[in-house]
Design a protein around this motif. Structure first.
Motif, PDB file in Angstrom:
ATOM      1  N   UNK A  36       1.055  -1.387  -0.452  1.00 26.96           N
ATOM      2  CA  UNK A  36       0.024   0.176  -0.360  1.00 26.96           C
ATOM      3  C   UNK A  36       0.624   1.646   0.063  1.00 26.96           C
ATOM      4  N   UNK A  37       1.411   1.268   1.224  1.00 18.77           N
ATOM      5  CA  UNK A  37       2.711   2.404   0.856  1.00 18.77           C
ATOM      6  C   UNK A  37       3.086   2.657  -0.318  1.00 18.77           C
ATOM      7  N   UNK A  38       3.836   1.856  -1.211  1.00 18.53           N
ATOM      8  CA  UNK A  38       4.475   1.692  -2.023  1.00 18.53           C
ATOM      9  C   UNK A  38       3.509   2.525  -3.925  1.00 18.53           C
ATOM     10  N   UNK A  39       2.620   2.564  -3.501  1.00 24.98           N
ATOM     11  CA  UNK A  39       1.394   2.871  -4.317  1.00 24.98           C
ATOM     12  C   UNK A  39       1.950   4.466  -4.700  1.00 24.98           C
ATOM     13  N   UNK A  40       2.395   4.518  -6.460  1.00 27.46           N
ATOM     14  CA  UNK A  40       2.592   5.829  -6.672  1.00 27.46           C
ATOM     15  C   UNK A  40       1.157   6.763  -6.950  1.00 27.46           C
ATOM     16  N   UNK A  41       1.585   7.913  -6.594  1.00 27.75           N
ATOM     17  CA  UNK A  41       0.709   9.301  -7.554  1.00 27.75           C
ATOM     18  C   UNK A  41       1.022   9.082  -8.234  1.00 27.75           C
TER      19      UNK A  41
END
Length: 339
Positions: A36-41
């Motif tokens: 989840x934290x690695x999801x890009x903008x």
């Protein structure tokens, strides 16, 4: 944290007499958090969607409350507002329609344990921590689980034929949710009407249900907190097997008999409410009681037939003559007390 919040909600729901299907809780594991934290903008893939993941990702601790009916959602909402500090409340069904998603219905809360609780030593370590609570019906939950498994996140990406079936199913589930609620409301109205009629002694046309039978026996023979709901359900089925259609017919049958006298005669002491009631039915119906009783074979019949014959010989029971009268597709017993 989520375990503690789930326990508080469970206790409050129990104390209020609110019935729900289940309360679930889960803490997000490190691997799931990492993904989840690695999801890009979306507008700039070189930047992360969450600048401060530990703060911005709010579902580290999640409690899910699943109700049977839509009407219960308001009861649980009231409990959450009274017992916790609500930081945010959102209706995901409305929000996701704007994001071009469909079918998903759920109310989400971000909340904290109130300060009066966190001042206690057992809750102090949770002061300031945030929990996400998801509130939905069991049909909404079914949709969410299936949608998550199929993994279509936007209706634009779904093939047309599958999209049409998705939309039809979403509508069916929403209609089913409303119909289940309507059925519950109708059942509660019937129960309330039956209780009022029994209290006023007007039994004609009152259908025999476990609840109406309990109201009737509580008034007729005295309340008995030992009797389980299963016993009232069983006795209701017995009455229908014996041919009774409403409580007025039941009252007409047992009117000549004294439940305490029968109880002492059969068992040597005062028995429970439903046992005394069955003895009254036995006295009223005589052999007809055995003919239609689901346990009409073996030791049960031998014992109670012996009791019946012994009672007749001692003339401790009124004798009654019974005959069968047709009524549409079924029959029922009519009592004619012997002079």
């Amino acid at each position: 944290m989520c375990t503690v919040v789930a326990r508080i909600i469970q206790e409050c729901i129990k104390n209020r007499g609110v019935k729900v299907h289940s309360i679930q809780s889960r803490a997000k594991d490190a691997e799931s958090f990492g993904r989840r934290a690695a999801i890009p903008l979306e507008i700039d893939p070189n930047l992360p969607k969450y600048k401060n993941p530990l703060k911005d990702i709010t579902d580290l601790a999640v409690v899910r409350v699943i109700t049977h009916f839509p009407g219960t959602l308001a009861d649980v909402d009231s409990i959450l507002n009274e017992e916790f500090d609500i930081l945010e409340k959102s209706n995901k069904g409305l929000a996701l329609i704007e994001e071009d998603r469909f079918g998903y219905q759920s109310i989400h809360y971000l909340l904290q344990i109130k300060g009066d609780r966190t001042r206690l030593s057992e809750y102090h370590r949770f002061s300031g921590a945030i929990v996400e609570v998801q509130l939905r019906t069991i049909l909404q939950h079914a949709w969410a689980e299936i949608e998550h498994d199929i993994q279509y996140k936007s209706s634009k990406t779904i093939p047309t034929e599958i999209r049409r079936r998705f939309m039809a199913l979403a509508g069916m589930l929403e209609i089913a949710d409303r119909e289940f609620q309507a059925i519950q409301n109708a059942d509660q109205e019937l129960e309330s009407h039956a209780k009022s009629m029994v209290q006023h002694g007007n039994l004609t046309g009152i259908k025999i249900t476990p609840n109406s039978l309990k109201f009737f026996l509580d008034k007729r023979l005295g309340a008995d907190g030992r009797i389980s709901s299963w016993s009232y359900d069983w006795t209701t089925r017995l009455l229908k097997d014996l041919g009774f259609h409403d409580l007025q017919q039941v009252e007409a049958a047992i009117a000549p008999y004294d439940d305490d006298r029968l109880s002492f005669l059969a068992e040597g002491g005062r028995q429970g409410q439903t046992k005394r009631f069955e003895l009254m039915l036995l006295a009223a119906l005589g052999d007809g009681f055995f003919d239609r009783h689901p346990w009409k074979y073996g030791l049960f019949v031998e014992r109670w037939r012996g009791f019946l014959e012994n009672s007749k010989r001692k003339e401790l029971l009124r004798r009654a003559t019974w005959w069968m009268a047709p009524t549409n597709s079924d029959t029922f017993w009519i009592i004619t007390p012997h002079p």
